[in-house]
Structure formats: structure tokens, C-alpha cells
Design an enzyme around this catalytic site. Structure first.
Site, PDB file in Angstrom:
ATOM      1  CG  HIS A 236      36.469  29.276  48.966  1.00  0.00           C
ATOM      2  ND1 HIS A 236      37.547  29.781  48.771  1.00  0.00           N
ATOM      3  CD2 HIS A 236      36.218  29.273  50.343  1.00  0.00           C
ATOM      4  CE1 HIS A 236      38.081  30.561  50.080  1.00  0.00           C
ATOM      5  NE2 HIS A 236      37.065  29.969  51.160  1.00  0.00           N
TER       6      HIS A 236
ATOM      7  CG  ASP B 295      39.270  31.617  46.847  1.00  0.00           C
ATOM      8  OD1 ASP B 295      38.866  32.683  47.375  1.00  0.00           O
ATOM      9  OD2 ASP B 295      38.757  30.420  47.089  1.00  0.00           O
TER      10      ASP B 295
ATOM     11  CB  SER C 189      35.886  32.011  53.769  1.00  0.00           C
ATOM     12  OG  SER C 189      36.258  30.659  53.609  1.00  0.00           O
TER      13      SER C 189
END
Length: 177
Positions: free
Chosen positions: A90, A119, A49
């Protein structure tokens, strides 16, 4: 080689040597945790990701001692979600609150290019935002490409842990001093 096992003192010395190796690794981890002010100072990127910035299997070195700066939108951070013990790497996509109207700042995160939404689906039930206490690493100060694949292989194939521990134990028992 196996004659050392017959001598109780030699066997005890080898067991103590093995314990010393384990305790040294543990103390190094805890020391790094204190220096970086992060409970998990080294993390592995487990998914794709964050590509192309970080690839699956990259080992990230974290620093959490930015005491006088705030986490800003666009910054890559590592956070934990309540009731889950796997850190997530992230980018901050949204920040709410100034500390005056909303007493705590809240953040939303998502991967760099591969995610089409935030998320929140990864968060614990009823958790819509993350707070500062959820962030375990604010700055990625370095990374080692592909070194983390060992961790990924060990988690995806649990039998490899047993084989690796067996080989390590055998080396300690059979070593000569």
C-alpha cells in the site's frame, strides 16, 4: 523408466538431486533477502487495492536498503501487520513524528484508488500505526505483470499444490541421467 527405482544408488542419486534443487532455491531466496535487506524480497499483489498502479497477480521486486532516506508520504511500501504473515502492498498516506518529540516515526497506509479509508482495520487489535520495523520493503524496484497469479491460484486452490508437487516429484524420479 521405472527400472531406475530398482537400483538403490540411482534412487539415492535422484533423491539427492531433488534435495539439491530445493536447497538451491532456498539459498537463492535467502541470498536475495540479504542483498535486498528484506525478509520478503519478492511479493505478489493479492488484491486490487493498488490498481491501476499494480494489478492483482503482479510480482513485485523489493529493495529495502535506502538507509539514508526516510519513507515519505506517497511512497509505495510493503509491510507486515503483527500476528499476520501476509505482506500488504500500500501507499503511505500519513506520517507522524520527527524522531525528536515522538521517538519513532509512525505511518498510516491505504490502497491507491479503491480504498475509502486508511488501513487501520487491517492492523492487529490495539495497533493504530506502523513503525519502521513493520515495513519489509521500501522501494518497489521492478515488477512482472501477472506472474504472481501462480501463487494466487495455489493459495486459492490448495489441491493444485499437491498436484504440482506430485508432478515435480515424478519428473525427478523418472528423469534419466
Amino acid at each position: 523408466m521405472l527400472s531406475a527405482l530398482g537400483n538403490p544408488r540411482q534412487a539415492a542419486a535422484q533423491l539427492m538431486n531433488f534435495g539439491l534443487i530445493l536447497s538451491t532455491a532456498f539459498m537463492m531466496w535467502k541470498g536475495l533477502s540479504v542483498i535486498s535487506d528484506s525478509p520478503s524480497p519478492i511479493v505478489v499483489v493479492l488484491s486490487g487495492s493498488m490498481e491501476p498502479a499494480f494489478q492483482r497477480g503482479d510480482l513485485l521486486l523489493l529493495w529495502n536498503r535506502n538507509l539514508f532516506t526516510e519513507t515519505s508520504v506517497g511512497e509505495v511500501v510493503v509491510y507486515n501487520v503483527r500476528d499476520k504473515d501476509i505482506p500488504i502492498v500500500h501507499r503511505v498516506i500519513s506520517k507522524f513524528g520527527t524522531g525528536f518529540v515522538i521517538p519513532r516515526q509512525w505511518w498510516l497506509f491505504m490502497g491507491i484508488y479503491n480504498n475509502d479509508s486508511d488501513d487501520t482495520k487491517l492492523y492487529a487489535p490495539g495497533q493504530n500505526y506502523l513503525v519502521r520495523e513493520d515495513i519489509i520493503g521500501r522501494s518497489v524496484v521492478g515488477y512482472m505483470p501477472f506472474v504472481g497469479y501462480v501463487t494466487i491460484m495455489l493459495s486459492e486452490h490448495p489441491w493444485m499444490k499437491t498436484v504440482m508437487l506430485g508432478i515435480m516429484g515424478l519428473v525427478v524420479v523418472l528423469q534419466r541421467e
